[in-house]
Write an enzyme that holds these catalytic residues in place. Structure first.
Site, PDB file in Angstrom:
ATOM      1  N   CYS A   1       0.817  -1.226   0.000  1.00 13.98           N
ATOM      2  CA  CYS A   1       0.000   0.000   0.000  1.00 13.98           C
ATOM      3  C   CYS A   1       0.846   1.270   0.000  1.00 13.98           C
ATOM      4  CB  CYS A   1      -0.940  -0.002   1.192  1.00 13.98           C
ATOM      5  SG  CYS A   1      -1.969  -1.472   1.251  1.00 13.98           S
TER       6      CYS A   1
ATOM      7  N   HIS B   1      -3.670   7.028   1.912  1.00  7.17           N
ATOM      8  CA  HIS B   1      -4.044   5.682   1.479  1.00  7.17           C
ATOM      9  C   HIS B   1      -5.424   5.392   2.064  1.00  7.17           C
ATOM     10  CE1 HIS B   1      -4.255   1.502   0.832  1.00  7.17           C
ATOM     11  NE2 HIS B   1      -3.865   1.128   2.024  1.00  7.17           N
TER      12      HIS B   1
ATOM     13  N   ASN C   1     -10.467  -0.553  -0.194  1.00  4.78           N
ATOM     14  CA  ASN C   1      -9.012  -0.390  -0.163  1.00  4.78           C
ATOM     15  C   ASN C   1      -8.432  -0.958  -1.456  1.00  4.78           C
ATOM     16  OD1 ASN C   1      -6.263  -0.699   0.276  1.00  4.78           O
ATOM     17  ND2 ASN C   1      -6.492  -1.448   2.374  1.00  4.78           N
TER      18      ASN C   1
HETATM   19  N1  ACO Z   1     -18.753  -8.908   9.182  1.00  7.59           N
HETATM   20  C1  ACO Z   1     -19.208  -9.172  10.404  1.00  7.59           C
HETATM   21  N2  ACO Z   1     -18.396  -9.474  11.436  1.00  7.59           N
HETATM   22  C2  ACO Z   1     -17.076  -9.471  11.188  1.00  7.59           C
HETATM   23  C3  ACO Z   1     -16.554  -9.205   9.923  1.00  7.59           C
HETATM   24  C4  ACO Z   1     -17.459  -8.908   8.889  1.00  7.59           C
HETATM   25  N3  ACO Z   1     -17.044  -8.625   7.642  1.00  7.59           N
HETATM   26  N4  ACO Z   1     -15.206  -9.273   9.984  1.00  7.59           N
HETATM   27  C5  ACO Z   1     -14.878  -9.578  11.248  1.00  7.59           C
HETATM   28  N5  ACO Z   1     -16.019  -9.710  11.978  1.00  7.59           N
HETATM   29  C6  ACO Z   1     -16.146 -10.047  13.388  1.00  7.59           C
HETATM   30  C7  ACO Z   1     -14.936 -10.765  13.919  1.00  7.59           C
HETATM   31  O1  ACO Z   1     -15.006 -12.136  13.627  1.00  7.59           O
HETATM   32  C8  ACO Z   1     -15.027 -10.466  15.394  1.00  7.59           C
HETATM   33  O2  ACO Z   1     -15.940 -11.368  15.950  1.00  7.59           O
HETATM   34  P1  ACO Z   1     -15.629 -12.067  17.359  1.00  7.59           P
HETATM   35  O3  ACO Z   1     -15.482 -10.935  18.318  1.00  7.59           O
HETATM   36  O4  ACO Z   1     -16.833 -12.930  17.567  1.00  7.59           O
HETATM   37  O5  ACO Z   1     -14.349 -12.799  17.129  1.00  7.59           O
HETATM   38  C9  ACO Z   1     -15.649  -9.089  15.450  1.00  7.59           C
HETATM   39  O6  ACO Z   1     -16.219  -8.853  14.151  1.00  7.59           O
HETATM   40  C10 ACO Z   1     -14.662  -7.981  15.763  1.00  7.59           C
HETATM   41  O7  ACO Z   1     -13.480  -8.169  14.998  1.00  7.59           O
HETATM   42  P2  ACO Z   1     -12.316  -7.162  15.076  1.00  7.59           P
HETATM   43  O8  ACO Z   1     -11.194  -7.666  14.225  1.00  7.59           O
HETATM   44  O9  ACO Z   1     -12.013  -6.788  16.481  1.00  7.59           O
HETATM   45  O10 ACO Z   1     -12.981  -5.885  14.390  1.00  7.59           O
HETATM   46  P3  ACO Z   1     -12.372  -4.471  14.284  1.00  7.59           P
HETATM   47  O11 ACO Z   1     -13.250  -3.481  14.953  1.00  7.59           O
HETATM   48  O12 ACO Z   1     -10.910  -4.452  14.627  1.00  7.59           O
HETATM   49  O13 ACO Z   1     -12.470  -4.188  12.727  1.00  7.59           O
HETATM   50  C11 ACO Z   1     -11.171  -4.303  10.697  1.00  7.59           C
HETATM   51  C12 ACO Z   1     -11.846  -5.075  11.812  1.00  7.59           C
HETATM   52  C13 ACO Z   1     -12.211  -3.475   9.991  1.00  7.59           C
HETATM   53  C14 ACO Z   1     -10.534  -5.290   9.758  1.00  7.59           C
HETATM   54  C15 ACO Z   1     -10.116  -3.377  11.347  1.00  7.59           C
HETATM   55  O14 ACO Z   1      -9.278  -4.095  12.195  1.00  7.59           O
HETATM   56  C16 ACO Z   1      -9.289  -2.712  10.302  1.00  7.59           C
HETATM   57  O15 ACO Z   1      -9.734  -1.840   9.576  1.00  7.59           O
HETATM   58  N6  ACO Z   1      -8.002  -3.057  10.216  1.00  7.59           N
HETATM   59  C17 ACO Z   1      -7.136  -2.533   9.193  1.00  7.59           C
HETATM   60  C18 ACO Z   1      -6.959  -3.634   8.238  1.00  7.59           C
HETATM   61  C19 ACO Z   1      -7.024  -3.236   6.800  1.00  7.59           C
HETATM   62  O16 ACO Z   1      -7.829  -2.467   6.330  1.00  7.59           O
HETATM   63  N7  ACO Z   1      -6.126  -3.816   6.072  1.00  7.59           N
HETATM   64  C20 ACO Z   1      -6.064  -3.584   4.684  1.00  7.59           C
HETATM   65  C21 ACO Z   1      -4.739  -3.790   4.169  1.00  7.59           C
HETATM   66  S1  ACO Z   1      -3.549  -2.979   5.100  1.00  7.59           S
HETATM   67  C22 ACO Z   1      -3.555  -1.460   4.676  1.00  7.59           C
HETATM   68  O17 ACO Z   1      -3.996  -1.084   3.621  1.00  7.59           O
HETATM   69  C23 ACO Z   1      -2.959  -0.556   5.635  1.00  7.59           C
END
Ligand code: ACO
Length: 326
Positions: free
Chosen positions: A113, A253, A283
């Site tokens: 990224c 980004h 993304n």
């Molecule tokens: N729909 C419904 N529930 C979901 C989904 C979904 N699509 N995805 C995860 N969950 C659930 C999980 O299983 C978890 O359930 P559990 O508590 O029963 O285990 C719950 O939601 C919470 O999961 P978390 O991972 O804590 O959710 P969080 O609030 O951290 O959000 C997210 C997750 C959106 C991925 C966040 O961590 C994020 O944005 N991270 C950055 C990652 C990213 O965008 N990477 C892209 C590439 S890297 C880059 O470009 C920098």
């Protein structure tokens, strides 16, 4: 030494739209979850016959036509991507052929990224040293073909698209100013495609265990992204000799609106200074900054004289920023 400037910009996104409602039918998720956790409402997905090079080529043509430049005058093509058409040969070479840029060099750049920021820094270096004059820096990704569509943790986040800038010697406007390029290799495992390389060559097992799809530790990446976005803007301000609150515009980004909100709160900046289009595209990794920059210009978000910061962060873990005086 000549300063480098942005001569023109371009973009291309596939026509096919995949909405959050469509994803509800594919995995256990909801529009409400995706919207509140990320801000993404829909993303573009390639159709049969579309590849990284076709997206890249369309974005490049858009930038060339805005500049009125003949492809034969291009000296170098850089494609920032981790989803190339093939690992051998470079997608940039195919784009060169498709454009008819017969006098150009061509190279792919792998920094996930942050790839586009690294690409801009290379272009600025080529211009400054006279190695090349007219450089196409393209960010292009087909993430949909490296996504595990059964994994709700990742499949809701990504989209396909391409953006481009034509970089050349400055005529006194739109100059690239400062760069910061960093990496924290200790986080190499946090975001990767484990299969397909020399570590885990393709095999029946690598396919059946989804090693060829994106694997990610979302929570750790989120923390990394918030802290690095804040740090990069502080660095950009320091290099300009101003306070972060005096940075005019940021085209980051495009990952997650909550990352921007958290960084803004720490910096005391208004979120309105950040251009976001992730609602429409998700993304798009290496493509996200040039795609957003092109749309920010079209929307009149960037004004003459603005100092605009382009921060990137992602797999590697790489992070970096470029700034441009518009
Ligand atoms: N729909 C419904 N529930 C979901 C989904 C979904 N699509 N995805 C995860 N969950 C659930 C999980 O299983 C978890 O359930 P559990 O508590 O029963 O285990 C719950 O939601 C919470 O999961 P978390 O991972 O804590 O959710 P969080 O609030 O951290 O959000 C997210 C997750 C959106 C991925 C966040 O961590 C994020 O944005 N991270 C950055 C990652 C990213 O965008 N990477 C892209 C590439 S890297 C880059 O470009 C920098």
């Amino acid at each position: 030494m000549s300063k480098a400037a942005v001569i023109s910009t371009g973009k291309y996104v596939p026509e096919k739209i995949l909405t959050n409602e469509d994803l509800e039918k594919m995995v256990d998720t909801s529009d409400e979850w995706i919207t509140t956790r990320t801000g993404i409402k829909e993303r573009r997905i390639v159709s049969d016959g579309e590849t990284n090079s076709t997206l890249a080529c369309n974005a490049a043509r858009d930038a060339l036509s805005e500049a009125g430049m003949d492809p034969r005058d291009i000296d170098m093509i850089i494609v920032a991507t981790f989803t190339p058409d093939r690992y051998l040969a470079a997608t940039a070479c195919k784009v060169q052929d498709m454009l008819g840029a017969v006098n150009s060099g061509a190279v792919d750049l792998a920094a996930a990224c942050t790839g586009y920021v690294y690409g801009l820094s290379m272009a600025a270096g080529y211009v400054a040293t006279g190695i090349a004059e007219n450089i196409l820096v393209i960010g292009s990704e087909v993430l949909s073909r490296f996504t595990n569509w059964k994994d709700r943790n990742t499949c809701v986040l990504f989209g396909d698209g391409a953006g481009a800038m034509l970089i050349g010697p400055s005529q006194g406007k739109h100059e690239l100013e400062d760069f910061v390029l960093k990496s924290d290799g200790s986080g190499w495992e946090l975001l990767s495609i484990p299969g397909g390389g020399s570590e885990n060559p393709p095999s029946l097992e690598s396919v059946s265990t989804d090693l060829h799809a994106i694997h990610m530790n979302g929570r750790e990446i989120f923390k990394f992204a918030v802290s690095k976005l804040e740090w990069l803007i502080r660095e950009a301000a320091r290099l300009q000799g101003v306070e972060p609150t005096e940075i005019d515009k940021v085209v980051p980004h495009q990952v997650n609106y909550r990352i921007v909100k958290s960084a803004c709160a720490r910096l005391g900046m208004e979120p309105e200074r950040f251009f976001l289009n992730l609602e429409k595209y998700g993304n798009t990794s290496g493509a996200s900054i040039p795609l957003a920059f092109d749309e920010a210009l079209d929307a009149g978000f960037i004004e003459d004289g603005d100092i605009v910061v382009l921060p990137g962060f992602g797999g590697g873990l790489t992070y970096g920023m470029a700034s441009v005086r518009w």
